[in-house]
Motif scaffolding. Structure first.
Motif, PDB file in Angstrom:
ATOM      1  N   ALA A 203       2.592   1.539  -3.482  1.00 41.51           N
ATOM      2  CA  ALA A 203       1.678   2.152  -4.777  1.00 41.51           C
ATOM      3  C   ALA A 203       1.866   3.690  -5.092  1.00 41.51           C
ATOM      4  O   ALA A 203       2.300   4.068  -6.147  1.00 41.51           O
ATOM      5  CB  ALA A 203       0.181   2.073  -4.282  1.00 41.51           C
TER       6      ALA A 203
ATOM      7  N   GLU B  57      -1.435  -4.350  -5.285  1.00 43.49           N
ATOM      8  CA  GLU B  57      -1.851  -5.760  -4.801  1.00 43.49           C
ATOM      9  C   GLU B  57      -1.207  -6.942  -5.692  1.00 43.49           C
ATOM     10  O   GLU B  57      -1.126  -7.769  -5.313  1.00 43.49           O
ATOM     11  CB  GLU B  57      -3.417  -5.803  -4.940  1.00 43.49           C
TER      12      GLU B  57
ATOM     13  N   ALA C 199       0.742  -1.326   0.134  1.00 51.37           N
ATOM     14  CA  ALA C 199       0.021   0.059  -0.043  1.00 51.37           C
ATOM     15  C   ALA C 199       0.958   1.367   0.079  1.00 51.37           C
ATOM     16  O   ALA C 199       0.844   2.176  -0.459  1.00 51.37           O
ATOM     17  CB  ALA C 199      -1.089   0.045   1.034  1.00 51.37           C
TER      18      ALA C 199
ATOM     19  N   SER D  54      -1.468   1.890  -9.530  1.00 48.67           N
ATOM     20  CA  SER D  54      -2.676   1.738  -8.891  1.00 48.67           C
ATOM     21  C   SER D  54      -2.557   0.897  -7.554  1.00 48.67           C
ATOM     22  O   SER D  54      -1.708   0.036  -7.456  1.00 48.67           O
ATOM     23  CB  SER D  54      -3.648   1.433  -9.541  1.00 48.67           C
ATOM     24  N   THR D  55      -3.810   1.017  -6.857  1.00 51.77           N
ATOM     25  CA  THR D  55      -4.020   0.172  -5.776  1.00 51.77           C
ATOM     26  C   THR D  55      -4.253  -1.236  -6.176  1.00 51.77           C
ATOM     27  O   THR D  55      -3.136  -2.185  -5.659  1.00 51.77           O
ATOM     28  CB  THR D  55      -5.157   0.468  -4.778  1.00 51.77           C
ATOM     29  N   ASN D  56      -4.707  -1.612  -7.128  1.00 47.53           N
ATOM     30  CA  ASN D  56      -4.999  -2.833  -7.806  1.00 47.53           C
ATOM     31  C   ASN D  56      -3.407  -3.413  -8.190  1.00 47.53           C
ATOM     32  O   ASN D  56      -3.261  -4.723  -7.982  1.00 47.53           O
ATOM     33  CB  ASN D  56      -6.115  -2.652  -9.029  1.00 47.53           C
TER      34      ASN D  56
END
Length: 772
Positions: free
Chosen positions: A601, A612, A598, A607-609
């Motif tokens: 990023a 991940e 997190a 992006s957050t996605n």
């Protein structure tokens, strides 16, 4: 004192009667003391209980009141007179009563004491008569080891009849100069209380002590105990088991050479406990050449006694005594008072008074072990002095590490930051996590070998204040850098190995205790109901050994995507993100891999996605390289099938689910409880996880628990400080180095892929089994 006085006023008659009926009070001995001072009390017992005990009088030749109070520290919290405590409790608890008298050995020598429940001091008086014996410090009718020659000859005869003492073997192994069989046996009885010497090839001293820890703590010779008591108790002994022996031996002359006798020698003694004045003096009476004594004392009241005692020793040429503050332990006084003066000598020997306490009782075996082979054993000292004289490259000498210390003691442990500071200040190079150093801070040295340490001006402000932690201080680090500094200056360290009786430069002793089998580990674990395991490098290993290699591979993928310029740049950003998250949490609890990504990023402008996805990809790459430490996984599953309760404990940013998946991959099938730091918000390496473990074990009523892991600090030292037992196994890199393979130095800042690919798989294969 006031409390005792009140107690005695209220119960004086009862107390006098109790002492009288015990038979432990020697009236004639007490009278000889008081009469010498012009004191003639009507009732000796009453006088002793009310005032004599505070005036230096003692009730029996084998009972020293001051010694009893000082060396049974739990008594300070008890509202009871020390001699009354001994009569009611102490004699049954084998308490120490006098510096040169072993209650345990006396009881063993006279089994009728146990059979008839006689106070041992009463038995002593009955056997030897009421007398002024031991007046003015004379020993109480016993030898240095509390046995008469008649007693020793009787025990020797029994040892020979059982073929457990072999004079020719003992003489050949330890000292060809023994004048007689009796002298050799006395030498064994003395040394075997604290050293792993053997009386023959048929009796293993170390194994007997390890299997009978009560005998070790009572400071009793194993063979003596076996003959007097152990045999009838059904205690087993074994023949000498194969152990580490030096690969090569130094063989100096056994008698001091003229060249060696001309060396200018300083013996430096730091005396914190005053009874060591006599201990050190006794060793110096037989020292083979002249020396200067440079002494620091912790209390000015020691000065006159120390000066008078040491000045009367023939080998002592000059005595210098300085009273010092309680700052810097043994090293502070040595360096503040004498550092540069020592550069004028050819050799120095540094010793200090050292004691440990177990269950309120003094334990001096470690100090006895060091002083024996540094100062007391004249045959060893002569060889050491000759070795220094014959070999100008020899810089530091000490006996191999005390044999009852943990297997991991020759390690930097918590001291790496302090060692880094000293590395910068003293200019020595790389040091391994396992290293040879004088554990206990006592050694011989050529001052030239330690010139970087000695050629400085010190003040006591340079050293930390008391109280100090058990480990992890500048002083603990200083002890560990003596070897690296010596070697940096072009000198060698050499050692005495007591079991074999050999001098050597072979440093492989530092990992010799890891020479064992999986069967021996399995056998050691049988008695434990609860057993916990670390994960990484304990149950699982990585194909290429280097933990950051998965991050490196992910970095290479990110280079292709144009997110970073090089793989090592990603490692640096990724690890800094983890550090910053920890800082944000004030280093409390722990972080998870999701917390780290997190944070990443925004740093990587993704992006957050995508963050991940990268998080899962790092774990996937790491998981692909995870393999079983096959024998350890088999051991884990076998223990589970035998009904042991198993826990798995890991400091990791991976989630509980990810660690569970990893363990399934390597074949862990037995049921277990899983504790991971990212979920529990507690860590092994700061002790919070171990506090949780200890609480949960207590809640479950677990009486026997042991932890197995490869990290010296997190898996062994920190839980050990909390009373949690552990078994240390070698990390693959430590095993690689212990076997003498080429150095594999990992950088905290980057990964050298060619280096990893060249050596990583080999190290992984070597480290599959964690023993040598």
């Amino acid at each position: 004192m006031n409390t005792n006085s009140i107690l005695l006023k209220q119960n004086r008659k009862e107390m006098i009667s109790l002492v009288e009926s015990s038979g432990a009070f020697d009236n004639k001995y007490y009278k000889s003391q008081t009469a010498a001072k012009g004191i003639y009390p009507k009732n000796f017992i009453e006088h002793y209980l009310t005032e004599g005990w505070t005036s230096g009088f003692n009730p029996h030749p084998c009972f020293d009141t001051v010694f009893y109070l000082k060396h049974n520290s739990d008594l300070k919290d008890l509202i009871i007179h020390p001699f009354l405590h001994f009569i009611m409790y102490g004699y049954r608890e084998h308490r120490f009563t006098r510096a040169d008298f072993s209650l345990s050995e006396y009881r063993l020598l006279h089994p009728e004491i146990e059979e008839n429940d006689i106070n041992p001091l009463k038995h002593f008086t009955m056997k030897y008569g009421q007398t002024a014996r031991a007046k003015n410090g004379e020993k109480a009718s016993t030898t240095k080891d509390n046995l008469s020659n008649r007693d020793i000859l009787s025990i020797l005869a029994k040892a020979k009849s059982l073929q457990l003492f072999d004079f020719e073997w003992y003489k050949k192994t330890y000292n060809p100069a023994f004048a007689s069989e009796l002298d050799a046996f006395k030498d064994y009885l003395h040394k075997s209380r604290f050293s792993p010497v053997n009386p023959s090839e048929n009796f293993d001293n170390e194994i007997y002590h390890r299997c009978n820890i009560d005998v070790f703590h009572a400071q009793i010779s194993p063979l003596f105990h076996y003959i007097i008591s152990g045999q009838t108790e059904g205690r087993a002994y074994s023949s000498v088991m194969p152990k580490w022996t030096p690969k090569f031996e130094i063989k100096p002359a056994s008698e001091l050479t003229p060249k060696a006798s001309k060396q200018k020698i300083a013996i430096c003694l730091h005396i914190y406990y005053d009874d060591y004045i006599e201990r050190f003096a006794e060793a110096l009476y037989t020292f083979p050449t002249e020396v200067d004594l440079l002494i620091t004392i912790a209390n000015e009241s020691f000065r006159d006694r120390a000066y008078q005692t040491f000045s009367n020793i023939q080998a002592v040429r000059k005595v210098t005594i300085k009273s010092v503050p309680n700052r810097g332990r043994n090293f502070g006084p040595l360096l503040v008072e004498f550092a540069q003066e020592l550069l004028t000598y050819d050799l120095l020997c540094h010793l200090h008074s050292k004691k440990s306490l177990y269950s309120g009782r003094e334990q001096t075996q470690w100090a006895d072990y060091l002083s024996e082979y540094l100062l007391n054993d004249c045959s060893v000292v002569k060889r050491v002095l000759n070795a220094f004289s014959d070999n100008p490259q020899f810089g530091v000498y000490y006996p191999t590490t005390f044999w009852m210390m943990p297997s991991w003691v020759n390690h930097v442990t918590m001291n790496k930051p302090h060692m880094r500071n000293l590395q910068t200040a003293l200019g020595f190079g790389h040091f391994d996590d396992f290293l040879s150093y004088p554990a206990g801070g006592m050694f011989w040295a050529s001052p030239k070998a330690l010139v970087d340490i000695l050629n400085k001006t010190y003040t006591y402000d340079d050293f930390p204040n008391e109280p100090l932690p058990n480990d992890g201080s500048m002083l603990h680090a200083l002890e560990r850098v003596i070897g690296p500094v010596c070697e940096k200056n072009g000198y060698q360290q050499f050692f005495y190995h007591p079991t074999s009786g050999k001098l050597t430069t072979d440093q492989s002793y530092i990992t010799s205790s890891y020479s064992r089998t999986l069967d021996s580990l399995t056998n050691d674990l049988k008695t434990f109901s609860h057993i916990s395991f670390d994960v990484f490098d304990t149950l699982v290993r990585r194909t290429y050994t280097t933990p950051d290699y998965a991050k490196y591979l992910l970095g290479k993928e990110l280079v292709q995507l144009g997110i970073v310029k090089c793989a090592n740049e990603f490692i640096a950003v990724r690890n800094d993100a983890e550090l910053q998250v920890r800082k944000k949490m004030n280093f409390k609890g722990d972080v998870s891999i999701s917390d780290i990504y997190a944070s990443l990023a925004s740093r990587l402008h993704i992006s957050t996605n995508e963050a991940e996805r990268l998080m899962n990809r790092e774990f996937e790459l790491d998981l692909n390289m995870i393999t079983a430490k096959d024998e350890m996984v088999d051991l884990f599953n076998t223990l589970g099938s035998h009904g042991h309760i198993l826990w798995v404990i890991s400091d990791t940013y991976y989630t509980r689910e990810q660690i569970g998946l990893l363990l399934r991959k390597v074949g862990v099938s037995a049921p277990y409880r899983l504790l991971v730091s990212s979920a529990e918000q507690k860590r092994k390496d700061n002790g919070t996880m171990w506090d949780l473990v200890k609480e949960d074990l207590a809640r479950e009523g677990a009486k026997n628990h042991v932890h197995i892991g490869d990290n010296v600090v997190a898996d062994c030292q920190i839980p050990g400080d909390r009373g949690i037992s552990s078994i240390h196994i070698l990390h693959p890199l430590d095993k690689w180095k212990a076997l003498g393979f080429p150095a594999f130095n990992e950088s905290n800042a980057s990964v050298d892929e060619a280096h990893v690919l060249k050596w990583g798989k080999l190290i992984n294969c070597v480290g599959r089994l964690p023993f040598i």
